[in-house]
Design an enzyme around this catalytic site. Structure first.
Site, PDB file in Angstrom:
ATOM      1  CG  ASN A  51      -0.608  -0.244   2.526  1.00 13.62           C
ATOM      2  OD1 ASN A  51       0.459  -0.908   2.515  1.00 13.62           O
ATOM      3  ND2 ASN A  51      -1.160   0.097   3.770  1.00 13.62           N
ATOM      4  CG  ASN A  81      -1.144  11.392  -1.441  1.00 18.23           C
ATOM      5  OD1 ASN A  81      -1.718  12.449  -1.222  1.00 18.23           O
ATOM      6  ND2 ASN A  81      -0.160  11.338  -2.153  1.00 18.23           N
ATOM      7  CB  ALA A  82      -0.533  14.419   2.514  1.00 19.84           C
ATOM      8  CE1 TYR A 113      -4.110  11.507   5.657  1.00 22.67           C
ATOM      9  CE2 TYR A 113      -6.137  11.039   7.022  1.00 22.67           C
ATOM     10  CZ  TYR A 113      -4.939  11.734   7.107  1.00 22.67           C
ATOM     11  OH  TYR A 113      -4.280  11.871   8.068  1.00 22.67           O
ATOM     12  CD  GLU A 155      -5.250  -6.131  -1.504  1.00 20.55           C
ATOM     13  OE1 GLU A 155      -4.655  -4.986  -1.255  1.00 20.55           O
ATOM     14  OE2 GLU A 155      -6.004  -6.708  -0.445  1.00 20.55           O
ATOM     15  CB  CYS A 215     -10.696  -2.778   0.464  1.00 17.51           C
ATOM     16  SG  CYS A 215     -10.216  -2.128  -0.908  1.00 17.51           S
ATOM     17  CB  CYS A 271      -8.670  -4.438  -3.546  1.00 17.54           C
ATOM     18  SG  CYS A 271      -7.496  -3.296  -3.367  1.00 17.54           S
TER      19      CYS A 271
HETATM   20  N1  THU Z   1      -5.176  -1.698   2.623  1.00 20.15           N
HETATM   21  C1  THU Z   1      -4.602  -2.475   1.649  1.00 20.15           C
HETATM   22  O1  THU Z   1      -3.600  -2.255   1.024  1.00 20.15           O
HETATM   23  N2  THU Z   1      -5.232  -3.457   1.397  1.00 20.15           N
HETATM   24  C2  THU Z   1      -6.365  -4.279   1.987  1.00 20.15           C
HETATM   25  O2  THU Z   1      -6.740  -5.180   1.776  1.00 20.15           O
HETATM   26  C3  THU Z   1      -6.898  -3.498   3.049  1.00 20.15           C
HETATM   27  C4  THU Z   1      -6.511  -1.965   3.276  1.00 20.15           C
HETATM   28  C5  THU Z   1      -4.613  -0.575   3.047  1.00 20.15           C
HETATM   29  C6  THU Z   1      -5.155   0.544   2.297  1.00 20.15           C
HETATM   30  C7  THU Z   1      -4.413   1.684   3.671  1.00 20.15           C
HETATM   31  O3  THU Z   1      -3.406   2.194   3.096  1.00 20.15           O
HETATM   32  C8  THU Z   1      -4.376   1.103   5.105  1.00 20.15           C
HETATM   33  O4  THU Z   1      -4.564  -0.366   4.490  1.00 20.15           O
HETATM   34  C9  THU Z   1      -5.531   1.209   5.863  1.00 20.15           C
HETATM   35  O5  THU Z   1      -6.693   0.688   5.428  1.00 20.15           O
END
Ligand code: THU
Length: 137
Positions: free
Chosen positions: A49, A52-53, A55, A62, A93, A96
């Site tokens: 992941n 960014n500032a 959000y 993914e 999520c 994704c």
């Molecule tokens: N995040 C992912 O990269 N993948 C997921 O399956 C769940 C959430 C990240 C997004 C954000 O950078 C952080 O986790 C908190 O939500």
């Protein structure tokens, strides 16, 4: 074989995802995530992941992996492993799930390997995204 995947392939995907999580840029959530996608030719493409500032512009692990796959000219992900050191198992999520569906193999399931406390848990993308809206074949 587990969900059509060799145990050594599962191990390799999980190791790559855990390694990618170490490179997460998550200064806002402090929630690193790593993903590792398996291509038909055996290559593994990772993502972490990237926040960014501003959000909402943050990108999930993914989706980073999926974008890298697309840029390689590939359109199919055979399987993907996902790990989050702070939450085990983590599942992709909703957004994704939809993005991964774009890379779904035409004729077989897409195993999603969740890095769990008691070993990997393997589900399919169709389990996570039933009755999905997919691209026309
Ligand atoms: N995040 C992912 O990269 N993948 C997921 O399956 C769940 C959430 C990240 C997004 C954000 O950078 C952080 O986790 C908190 O939500």
């Amino acid at each position: 074989m587990t969900a059509g995947l060799d145990p050594s392939t599962i191990d390799a995907l999980l190791a790559a995802a855990r390694d990618a999580a170490k490179r997460a840029y998550a200064p806002y959530s402090h929630f690193p995530v790593g993903a590792a996608a398996l291509l038909p030719d055996g290559r593994i493409v990772t993502g972490c992941n990237v926040e960014n500032a501003s959000y909402p512009l943050s990108i999930c692990a993914e989706r980073v992996a999926a974008a890298k796959v697309a840029e390689l000219g590939e359109r199919t992900i055979l399987a993907i492993a996902v790990t989050a050191p702070k939450l085990s198992p983590v599942t992709p999520c909703g957004g994704c799930r939809q993005v991964l569906n774009e890379f779904h193999p035409a004729d077989q399931a897409m195993p999603v390997i969740l890095d769990g406390p008691d070993g990997p848990e393997i589900v399919t993308l169709d389990d996570l995204l039933p009755r999905n809206f997919g691209r026309p074949d």
